[in-house]
Design a protein around this motif. Structure first.
Motif, PDB file in Angstrom:
ATOM      1  N   ARG A   1     -24.115   1.459   3.303  1.00 57.70           N
ATOM      2  CA  ARG A   1     -22.868   1.532   2.556  1.00 57.70           C
ATOM      3  C   ARG A   1     -21.872   0.511   3.103  1.00 57.70           C
ATOM      4  O   ARG A   1     -21.976   0.069   4.246  1.00 57.70           O
ATOM      5  CB  ARG A   1     -22.262   2.927   2.662  1.00 57.70           C
ATOM      6  N   SER A   2     -20.893   0.197   2.268  1.00 56.56           N
ATOM      7  CA  SER A   2     -19.793  -0.636   2.715  1.00 56.56           C
ATOM      8  C   SER A   2     -18.974   0.124   3.748  1.00 56.56           C
ATOM      9  O   SER A   2     -18.898   1.368   3.722  1.00 56.56           O
ATOM     10  CB  SER A   2     -18.911  -1.022   1.531  1.00 56.56           C
ATOM     11  N   ALA A   3     -18.357  -0.611   4.657  1.00 56.91           N
ATOM     12  CA  ALA A   3     -17.545   0.017   5.704  1.00 56.91           C
ATOM     13  C   ALA A   3     -16.357   0.772   5.131  1.00 56.91           C
ATOM     14  O   ALA A   3     -15.790   1.649   5.804  1.00 56.91           O
ATOM     15  CB  ALA A   3     -17.058  -1.041   6.688  1.00 56.91           C
ATOM     16  N   THR A   4     -15.958   0.483   3.912  1.00 61.75           N
ATOM     17  CA  THR A   4     -14.811   1.157   3.303  1.00 61.75           C
ATOM     18  C   THR A   4     -15.210   2.447   2.580  1.00 61.75           C
ATOM     19  O   THR A   4     -14.336   3.187   2.125  1.00 61.75           O
ATOM     20  CB  THR A   4     -14.122   0.220   2.297  1.00 61.75           C
ATOM     21  N   GLU A   5     -16.511   2.736   2.479  1.00 61.19           N
ATOM     22  CA  GLU A   5     -16.968   3.951   1.824  1.00 61.19           C
ATOM     23  C   GLU A   5     -17.077   5.089   2.836  1.00 61.19           C
ATOM     24  O   GLU A   5     -16.961   4.897   4.052  1.00 61.19           O
ATOM     25  CB  GLU A   5     -18.329   3.705   1.163  1.00 61.19           C
ATOM     26  N   ASP A   6     -17.351   6.281   2.319  1.00 59.97           N
ATOM     27  CA  ASP A   6     -17.580   7.426   3.196  1.00 59.97           C
ATOM     28  C   ASP A   6     -18.789   7.156   4.079  1.00 59.97           C
ATOM     29  O   ASP A   6     -19.819   6.658   3.614  1.00 59.97           O
ATOM     30  CB  ASP A   6     -17.814   8.695   2.364  1.00 59.97           C
ATOM     31  N   ARG A   7     -18.654   7.511   5.340  1.00 59.30           N
ATOM     32  CA  ARG A   7     -19.703   7.204   6.300  1.00 59.30           C
ATOM     33  C   ARG A   7     -20.817   8.252   6.235  1.00 59.30           C
ATOM     34  O   ARG A   7     -20.558   9.446   6.382  1.00 59.30           O
ATOM     35  CB  ARG A   7     -19.109   7.163   7.711  1.00 59.30           C
TER      36      ARG A   7
END
Length: 808
Positions: free
Chosen positions: A519-525
């Protein structure tokens, strides 16, 4: 002879069958991983012989045998561990023409694949090189060991005659003490070859406490033996010794050249013996991870033909760069040495097999040697040392990492008037900058010369005048051609002359889709995990953040396992430590083991949060004796402290993804934190059977494809400076499209001198002095021709200033 030629041709051109029955990622087949019970498990030699691939593994210091093995690999990649194995720390291999036998480690293999073994007690030592006999080449062969044990062996009976006693045997007989021989300078022998009436032996290490911390001390040697006496050729760290004949030995031993490779703290080196005389040529370093006066960080530079018998194509590995090496390299025909691409793997040996190259590597150790730095907080190495083979297509050496490289002809050296320096490679890069400093208290005139054709004929390129205690940079244009460059002075002087090279070549090899599944770093981890290469069952242990424990096997299957003791141990031992690196102002601030401070570009702010919450691991060893730093979304190659540490760091790639932990397992690079809900069909994404965790699998050189290095920041942010203040070094090398914004927040005009350290050796050169009016900003785009390792800023007055660099 006809029988021998048929065997050689069939070995080189034999095409392997389909390997589809075995899983693989990025050319690494997990089932081929090599293990031992020692502190290290590298691949010492890789040779195709009798229709099979033969490899040996080695441990760190095992002169009398070990748990290492001789492996026989079939064309379908099934493998046999040969029962004749005796182990040891061996990297020797030679094919003996007359008897049609392969000599590898302690083993002798005939043309039908039958194996005989020489007892290590008959030939003790860490066997490191082999040479054809000068007196009886049809019937005898010579072995050399690291501690200067030398042996002559009858190729038929395998009778061993000791020529010089090995240092380990001397120690054993004395009941302890040092294992070092006093025959020749240095303590870590490497290459051995014969021709032109001599045997040539190289050594790349030094003993003592200082050798473990200072890579600049005098170390190693190159020596030759005429059968009666030894002669020291040069006191310097040398590794490979070979010639056009490679592992067969030179076909024309009286006239063929002998090549040697090595390095010192200034540059890498290629030596050639032709017509009884040695000549030496300097080349830049793509990586400093191989430095270290002890010589342990270099397993094992080679020059080897990866073409055919008729169409030869020599590949050289040296200081993290693949090089094209010219077949006829000699003082009169030295043209054609060219950088191909840089790499991160540690390569012990390599061979061509059909339309493939096969590299033997050195991947994960139990001990981690001198790479166990404080910022890893005692994280252990692998539970069992392990390495693997890496299969690639023939073009791979041209398309891995960038060919940027640096090196020095002189580094604060005393130079005698009118004596030319050694040649330094000048061809092969688009952007070339020389950084010159006169450390003397008198003016110096420098004459710069080039050898345009590589034929030993020199002509003046330009003359440079330097005032006392002053420096200068010199950008060479594309029209200033030459194979080699050298310099001489008109007066005695103390001089630094460094060169930094860069080129767009291989900087556009990006393939971020290889990392689909994060996932992108800006999405929920997603749920992350930590990983550890277990010793037991040779599996990978995986502990998820929720406390679930899994194991992965050689088939890349991830299954939940009930093992409370391992789960608890991993939770206590492998938890991500508090970061020693912190954000200060507009950059990451690093303090190394010696108290030195360094600043690195910032990544996206989300990575600072992840770092501070201990949800992303910063430093871990993924190939032997060098670390991978993952900071702010950028991966860096981080040498061991004894090889320069942070001063020699190199950016690899920058991304914007959620990645948590990295680990080495069976020759692969594994990254945790992949998205378990990812539904794409991706060979690099591995999911657990219960679907709760996901890993990315590849190899370390895949990181070049993630995206070119980027970042922004600077060492001064709204900083009050006084005249004479100097900023911390800020990383400059490895980036392109570099812009500087210098802001004067004060009420008076302010002058700042921009300085460059081209090599990370602590030599600073003035690049440009900038005057900024009060309340104004000065914007500057660095030309691509200006290359170097670090940048810093020198205040020529007092004021209030910010320095921001943007790398895009």
């Amino acid at each position: 002879m006809r029988k021998f030629l048929f065997l050689v041709l069939s070995t080189i051109f034999y095409l392997p069958n389909s390997f589809a029955q075995f899983p693989q990622v990025s050319g690494v087949y997990p089932h081929l991983a090599q293990f031992n019970q020692e502190g290290e498990c590298g691949t010492g030699a890789v040779v195709f012989w009798a229709g099979k691939l033969w490899t040996i593994s080695y441990g760190p210091h095992l002169p009398f045998g070990s748990s290492d093995r001789l492996y026989e690999i079939n064309p379908d990649l099934s493998r046999t561990v040969r029962p004749e194995s005796v182990g040891g720390t061996h990297a020797n291999r030679m094919i003996h023409r007359e008897s049609n036998q392969l000599f590898i480690g302690n083993h002798v293999i005939d043309s039908k694949g039958n194996v005989r073994t020489i007892n290590p007690l008959q030939m003790p030592g860490r066997l490191t090189g082999m040479a054809r006999s000068l007196t009886d080449p049809a019937n005898k062969i010579l072995y050399a060991a690291m501690e200067e044990g030398f042996y002559e062996v009858d190729v038929h009976t395998l009778e061993v005659t000791m020529l010089f006693k090995d240092g380990n045997q001397i120690r054993k007989e004395a009941g302890g003490g040092t294992h070092e021989s006093t025959l020749l300078p240095g303590v870590h022998g490497k290459g051995f070859y014969s021709g032109q009436g001599v045997y040539v032996y190289s050594n790349n290490g030094e003993s003592g406490a200082k050798a473990l911390v200072d890579p600049t001390i005098e170390a190693g040697s190159l020596s030759e033996w005429n059968g009666k006496e030894w002669k020291l050729i040069r006191r310097m760290q040398f590794v490979e010794v070979t010639g056009p004949g490679g592992i067969y030995g030179n076909q024309n031993p009286d006239s063929d050249p002998i090549w040697a490779t090595g390095w010192d703290n200034r540059s890498a080196m290629v030596g050639v013996r032709a017509n009884g005389t040695w000549s030496f040529y300097r080349v830049p370093k793509a990586s400093n991870s191989y430095d270290g006066a002890h010589g342990w960080n270099t397993e094992w530079p080679r020059i080897r033909n990866v073409g055919s018998i008729r169409e030869k194509d020599y590949l050289m590995t040296l200081h993290g760069m693949f090089w094209r090496f010219p077949e006829g390299f000699s003082p009169q025909t030295s043209a054609g040495l060219r950088p191909r691409s840089s790499y991160l793997k540690i390569i012990g040996d390599f061979e061509r097999w059909g339309d493939q190259l096969v590299f033997g590597t050195d991947d994960a150790t139990k001990s981690e040697f001198l790479s166990n730095r404080p910022d890893k907080a005692g994280i252990p190495g692998a539970g069992q040392s392990q390495s693997n083979l890496w299969f690639t297509d023939l073009s791979m050496p041209d398309r891995i990492g960038p060919i940027d490289a640096t090196g020095s002809i002189y580094l604060r050296d005393s130079v005698s008037a009118a004596i030319p320096s050694e040649p330094f490679l000048f061809a092969g890069w688009k952007n070339r900058t020389a950084w010159i400093k006169n450390h003397s208290n008198q003016p110096v005139s420098l004459i710069i010369e080039v050898d345009e054709q590589g034929d030993g004929k020199w002509k003046v390129l330009k003359t440079v005048e330097l005032a006392p205690a002053s420096g200068s940079s010199l950008v060479f244009s594309p029209t200033e051609r030459g194979e080699w460059i050298r310099v001489k002075t008109t007066t005695n002087a103390v001089l630094s002359f460094s060169l930094s090279y860069s080129d767009p070549k291989n900087k556009n090899q990006e393939n971020p889709s290889l990392f689909d599944g994060f996932r992108s770093a800006t999405e929920d981890r997603p749920e992350g995990s930590v990983m550890y290469a277990l010793g037991k069952h040779r599996r990978l242990g995986i502990l998820s953040e929720s406390g679930n424990y899994y194991e992965m096997d050689s088939l890349l299957q991830i299954k939940s396992v009930a093992n409370d003791s391992l789960r608890q141990w991993m939770s206590q031992t492998l938890s991500i430590p508090k970061p020693l690196i912190r954000v200060e102002g507009n950059s990451y601030l690093v303090t190394d083991a010696n108290g030195g401070t360094w600043r690195l570009p910032l990544g996206e702010s989300i990575y600072t949060d992840l770092m501070e919450k201990q949800q992303i691991r910063l430093v871990r060893e993924v190939v032997t004796e060098r670390d991978l730093l993952h900071l702010g979304g950028t991966f860096f190659e981080l040498p061991a402290e004894n090889a320069g540490g942070y001063a020699k760091i190199k950016p690899i790639s920058t991304h914007s993804l959620l990645m948590q932990d990295v680990a080495s397992y069976r020759g692969m690079l594994l990254i945790s934190g992949a998205d378990p809900s990812y539904s794409g069909d991706h060979a690099h994404i591995l999911k657990s059977e219960d679907g709760k965790i996901s890993l990315w699998a590849g190899m370390v050189d895949d990181l070049w494809k993630l995206g070119k290095p980027k970042g922004k920041g600077g060492p001064w942010t709204q900083s009050q400076v006084a005249e004479g203040d100097i900023s911390d070094p800020y990383l400059f090398g490895g980036y392109d499209q570099r812009r500087l914004t210098l802001v004067n927040h004060g009420t008076e005009k302010l002058a700042i001198r921009v300085e460059i350290d081209p090599t990370g050796s602590g030599d600073w050169f003035g690049y440009q002095t900038i005057e900024v009016l009060p309340g104004k900003a000065f914007d500057h785009a660095f030309p691509e021709s200006i290359t170097g390792k670090w940048v810093r800023f020198f205040a020529l007055g007092s004021g209030h200033v910010s320095t921001e660099l943007t790398y895009e």
